[in-house]
Write an enzyme that holds these catalytic residues in place. Structure first.
Site, mmCIF file in Angstrom:
data_model
loop_
_atom_site.group_PDB
_atom_site.id
_atom_site.type_symbol
_atom_site.label_atom_id
_atom_site.label_comp_id
_atom_site.label_asym_id
_atom_site.label_seq_id
_atom_site.Cartn_x
_atom_site.Cartn_y
_atom_site.Cartn_z
ATOM 1 N N ARG A 73 3.748 -11.140 9.114
ATOM 2 C CA ARG A 73 2.710 -10.832 8.080
ATOM 3 C C ARG A 73 1.889 -9.471 8.627
ATOM 4 N NH1 ARG A 73 -1.930 -13.386 7.666
ATOM 5 N NH2 ARG A 73 -1.208 -15.502 8.607
ATOM 6 N N TYR A 126 -0.827 0.234 -16.593
ATOM 7 C CA TYR A 126 0.116 -0.691 -16.382
ATOM 8 C C TYR A 126 -0.667 -1.947 -16.724
ATOM 9 C CZ TYR A 126 3.424 -3.825 -14.503
ATOM 10 O OH TYR A 126 4.488 -4.886 -14.159
ATOM 11 N N ASP A 198 -1.264 5.577 -8.887
ATOM 12 C CA ASP A 198 0.271 4.865 -9.362
ATOM 13 C C ASP A 198 1.010 5.903 -9.763
ATOM 14 O OD1 ASP A 198 2.294 3.358 -10.313
ATOM 15 O OD2 ASP A 198 0.964 1.584 -10.917
ATOM 16 N N LYS A 222 10.934 -0.265 -8.935
ATOM 17 C CA LYS A 222 11.586 0.734 -10.004
ATOM 18 C C LYS A 222 12.321 1.639 -9.453
ATOM 19 C CE LYS A 222 8.905 -2.187 -12.375
ATOM 20 N NZ LYS A 222 7.495 -1.828 -12.576
HETATM 21 C C1 LIG Z 1 6.079 -2.418 -12.572
HETATM 22 C C2 LIG Z 1 4.793 -1.494 -12.292
HETATM 23 C C3 LIG Z 1 3.738 -2.136 -11.381
HETATM 24 C C4 LIG Z 1 4.027 -3.562 -11.072
HETATM 25 O O1 LIG Z 1 4.754 -3.798 -10.005
HETATM 26 P P1 LIG Z 1 5.636 -5.042 -9.520
HETATM 27 O O2 LIG Z 1 6.509 -4.601 -8.614
HETATM 28 O O3 LIG Z 1 6.378 -5.579 -10.912
HETATM 29 O O4 LIG Z 1 4.775 -6.091 -9.069
HETATM 30 C C5 LIG Z 1 2.948 -1.362 -11.168
HETATM 31 N N1 LIG Z 1 2.613 -0.105 -11.717
HETATM 32 C C6 LIG Z 1 3.662 0.223 -12.685
HETATM 33 C C7 LIG Z 1 3.447 1.500 -13.306
HETATM 34 C C8 LIG Z 1 4.712 -0.408 -12.716
HETATM 35 O O5 LIG Z 1 5.754 -0.049 -13.484
#
Ligand SMILES: *Cc1c(COP(=O)(O)O)cnc(C)c1O
Length: 409
Positions: A73, A126, A198, A222
């Site tokens: 962890r 998001y 982000d 992604k």
């Molecule tokens: C998918 C996404 C998230 C969240 O990510 P997860 O891996 O699904 O928890 C956060 N910000 C953006 C812009 C995203 O496309």
């Protein structure tokens, strides 16, 4: 280490005077660690606990994100290899991987906010981030002011004595709005406010830390992973104090990545620059062709000269405007649904950053609870289609889109 360059660690079974019982021997096998071998890629360290020679050495391992490996962890060699790779990409002082993008975002928010604090966030956020901020507001009295993301004066006007965090997205979904990172982060910095960006939609293309951000977060699910097989997140920090603070929170939160997921993510990471460059190029090509189609009333991609932040996008992302585009169909809601049902090369699916092209119709799926007014406020039309471009040949995608557009016209 012996003459063959390999570390041999002998189990207690060989060291003890009397021959131990099978139970003891079973849990203390003789291990050979092939430190003399030189694998080209990072192996999977599917291990959660690491041994020490003395208490002092062990105590030091509790201290921080760069310490010796102690417990899963806290960290793990495969996970740290992923963190180091993304840290290097973003030009940070340290990185923290999590089990999901939301795990990363929650670790940052929980580390930096106390009840009564104030956050300034871009309006087009998001959905998961938006939901967490709502929860923090309802349960812990964290107040949130939303700003457009275009104008630093809005950030300055929103500042309060307890403003702690500015939250932006390099490219927002599905509008493809590009936030003015340098101007907004500078406004936050003047007031001692931390900026979190982000950068899920624009890895490689943009390095937010170079534009004044303090923290960059990614959903590695992604583009970084890129193959629709893992869920993961990574945060990169401009300074070590922030890194340590969020790492500490993350060890308490427990959204720790599994070494196998980290290993798959690293494997995807190797082709990330090639994949995102190709996806950006194909997205712009499709955007241009869509803009010339009679069934399409509007196309959004940062690479199009008519995009509201086109000049900013060129400055922040000289290598391309990303693999996501959206377009509006003349025929509205019905046409949007028909189009996404009709595609055959592209797939109807959520997510983005995959090797294959994914389409969705927000009004009838992800944003189905919103009425027409709320959709408009979110920058989404009844006939908006979101496309997350993959690695197919652009001509094959266009042929697919043409036949789907014919059905939706
Ligand atoms: C998918 C996404 C998230 C969240 O990510 P997860 O891996 O699904 O928890 C956060 N910000 C953006 C812009 C995203 O496309």
């Amino acid at each position: 280490m012996t003459h063959d360059g390999i570390d041999h660690h002998r189990g207690h079974g060989d060291r003890a005077g009397a021959r131990p019982h099978p139970e003891t021997r079973a849990v203390h096998p003789s291990l050979t660690h092939p430190t003399g071998s030189r694998p080209l890629g990072m192996p999977i360290y599917q291990a959660h606990t690491f041994a020490f020679d003395g208490a002092e050495e062990m105590a030091a391992a509790f201290e921080g994100p760069h310490s010796a490996f102690l417990y899963g962890r806290w960290s793990n060699p495969t996970v740290r290899a992923l963190e180091d790779a993304v840290n290097d990409l973003e030009g940070g002082a340290g990185a923290l991987a999590s089990a999901s993008g939301m795990g990363t975002i929650n670790a940052v928010l929980m580390a930096l906010l106390r009840s009564g604090d104030h956050v300034i966030a871009q309006s087009c956020l998001y959905g998961g981030t938006y939901a967490v901020l709502n929860d923090l507001a309802g349960r812990w009295g964290v107040e949130v002011t939303h700003v457009s993301g275009d104008d630093p004066a809005e950030v300055r006007a929103a500042l309060r004595p307890r403003t702690r965090l500015l939250i932006l997205e390099t490219i927002a979904n599905p509008t493809t709005q590009v936030a003015d990172l340098p101007a907004l982060a500078a406004a936050a910095r003047e007031a001692g406010v931390t900026t979190m960006v982000d950068n899920t939609f624009a890895p490689v293309l943009c390095r937010p830390l170079d534009h004044g951000a303090d923290i960059v977060v990614h959903s590695a699910t992604k583009y970084i992973g890129g193959h629709a097989d893992i869920v993961g997140g990574v945060a990169v920090f401009a300074d070590e104090v922030l890194h340590h603070r969020v790492w500490k929170q993350a060890t308490e939160l427990g959204a720790t990545p599994d070494p196998f997921a980290a290993w798959l993510t690293l494997r995807g990471f190797a082709t990330l620059p090639l994949r995102i460059a190709r996806a950006s190029e194909t997205a712009l090509d499709l955007a241009r062709r869509l803009a010339a189609h009679p069934a399409v009333t509007h196309v959004a991609h940062p690479g199009l000269p008519g995009h509201p932040q086109h000049e900013l996008a060129r400055r922040l992302m000289p290598g391309g405007g990303g693999g996501v585009l959206s377009f509006e169909l003349q025929g509205g809601r019905e046409a949007g649904r028909t189009f996404t049902d009709a595609v055959q090369v592209a797939r109807l699916a959520a997510s983005l950053g995959d090797v294959s092209t994914l389409v969705m119709h927000p009004a009838s799926t992800s944003h189905r609870q919103l009425d027409a007014a709320a959709l408009t406020a979110a920058g989404i039309g009844e006939g908006t289609v979101r496309v997350a471009v993959g690695l197919e040949h652009p001509d094959d995608l266009w042929a697919d889109f043409e036949q789907a557009l014919a059905k939706a016209s």
